[in-house]
Motif scaffolding. Structure first.
Motif, short mmCIF file in Angstrom:
data_model
loop_
_atom_site.label_atom_id
_atom_site.label_comp_id
_atom_site.label_asym_id
_atom_site.label_seq_id
_atom_site.Cartn_x
_atom_site.Cartn_y
_atom_site.Cartn_z
N UNK B 37 0.87 -1.17 0.00
CA UNK B 37 0.00 0.00 0.00
C UNK B 37 0.91 1.22 0.00
N UNK B 39 1.44 5.69 0.02
CA UNK B 39 0.89 6.95 0.49
C UNK B 39 1.76 8.08 -0.02
N UNK B 44 -3.62 10.40 1.05
CA UNK B 44 -4.23 9.22 1.63
C UNK B 44 -3.57 7.93 1.17
N UNK B 45 -4.21 6.82 1.55
CA UNK B 45 -3.68 5.50 1.27
C UNK B 45 -4.19 4.97 -0.07
N UNK B 47 -4.09 1.25 -2.17
CA UNK B 47 -3.70 -0.15 -2.31
C UNK B 47 -3.00 -0.32 -3.65
N UNK B 59 -2.42 -9.49 -7.77
CA UNK B 59 -3.34 -8.46 -8.23
C UNK B 59 -2.68 -7.09 -8.08
N UNK B 95 4.20 0.91 1.97
CA UNK B 95 4.04 0.05 3.13
C UNK B 95 3.83 -1.40 2.70
N UNK B 105 -7.32 -10.24 2.66
CA UNK B 105 -7.45 -8.88 2.15
C UNK B 105 -7.47 -7.84 3.27
#
Lengths: 113, 120
Positions: B37, B39, B44-45, B47, B59, B95, B105
């Motif tokens: 993930x 940032x 914001x975050x 995926x 994926x 991250x 997930x």
């Protein structure tokens, strides 16, 4: 992609008061086969990495204080802190894992009033 | 104690490549999905990618497909993100995160992140 929209963008609450953060998904994240909501909440304190608060919309993560609660279903969800503590200052994110990409909300910044 | 520790970040020019690594310890690595993930600074975050326990499913978010490759080495308890054709907009803290054993997930342990800066 599922768009996750949080409200408000920022929030200032007095110590000991209730804080409420909303999260709305652009389509349902409720899986009809098992009636589970594929929704998680994360807390990111200043300068730290995110921490899991809730998953399946209302299952509390490990070590999460019980002043935190989460509710909702389908497209509308709420994270509530019943009595705000100083250590709760953070940015809070909802995330759907119903379909890829596993999108996050834009975040809600929670501060002390 | 469960730990995931990222490494490999740095400054790279647009169009360049970088390989991020994540070293896991304190749990049975081969039982867990792993994710990346990111940032962007002050943002914001997002995926980025995830990989199943046996690497049989991978994926990616559309914006990195064809440029990033996630892989894992269960013998070495590590997961990697090979990034190529890097763009300025890939600048972010990356991250590494572990998925729940019960449902991969959901990200229940996160590293401290490694900063990737794409700039000329």
């Amino acid at each position: 992609d599922i768009v996750m929209t949080q409200s408000p963008d920022s929030l200032a609450v007095s110590l000991g008061e209730r804080a409420t953060i909303n999260c709305k998904s652009s389509q349902t994240v409720l899986h009809s086969s098992n009636n589970w909501n594929f929704l998680a909440w994360y807390q990111q304190k200043p300068g730290q990495s995110p921490k899991l608060l809730f998953y399946w919309a209302s299952t509390r993560g490990s070590g999460v204080p019980d002043r935190f609660s989460s509710s909702g279903s389908g497209t509308d969800f709420t994270l509530t802190i019943s009595s705000l503590q100083a250590e709760d200052v953070a940015v809070y994110y909802c995330q759907q894992y119903y379909s890829r990409p596993h999108t996050f909300g834009q975040g809600t910044k929670l501060e002390i009033k | 104690e469960v730990q995931v520790v990222e490494s490999g970040g740095g400054l790279v020019q647009p169009g360049g490549s970088l390989r991020l690594s994540c070293a896991a310890s304190g749990f049975t690595f081969s039982n867990h999905w792993m994710s990346w993930v990111r940032q962007a600074p002050g943002r914001g975050l997002e995926w980025v990618a995830n990989i199943k326990q046996d690497a049989g499913e991978l994926y990616y978010v559309d914006s990195v497909k064809g440029r990033f490759t996630i892989s894992r080495d269960n013998a070495r308890n590590s997961v990697h993100l090979q990034m190529s054709s890097l763009r300025v907009e890939d600048t972010a803290i990356y991250y590494c995160a572990r998925g729940l054993a019960s449902f991969g997930y959901v990200l229940d342990n996160w590293g401290q992140g490694t900063l990737v800066t794409v700039s000329s």
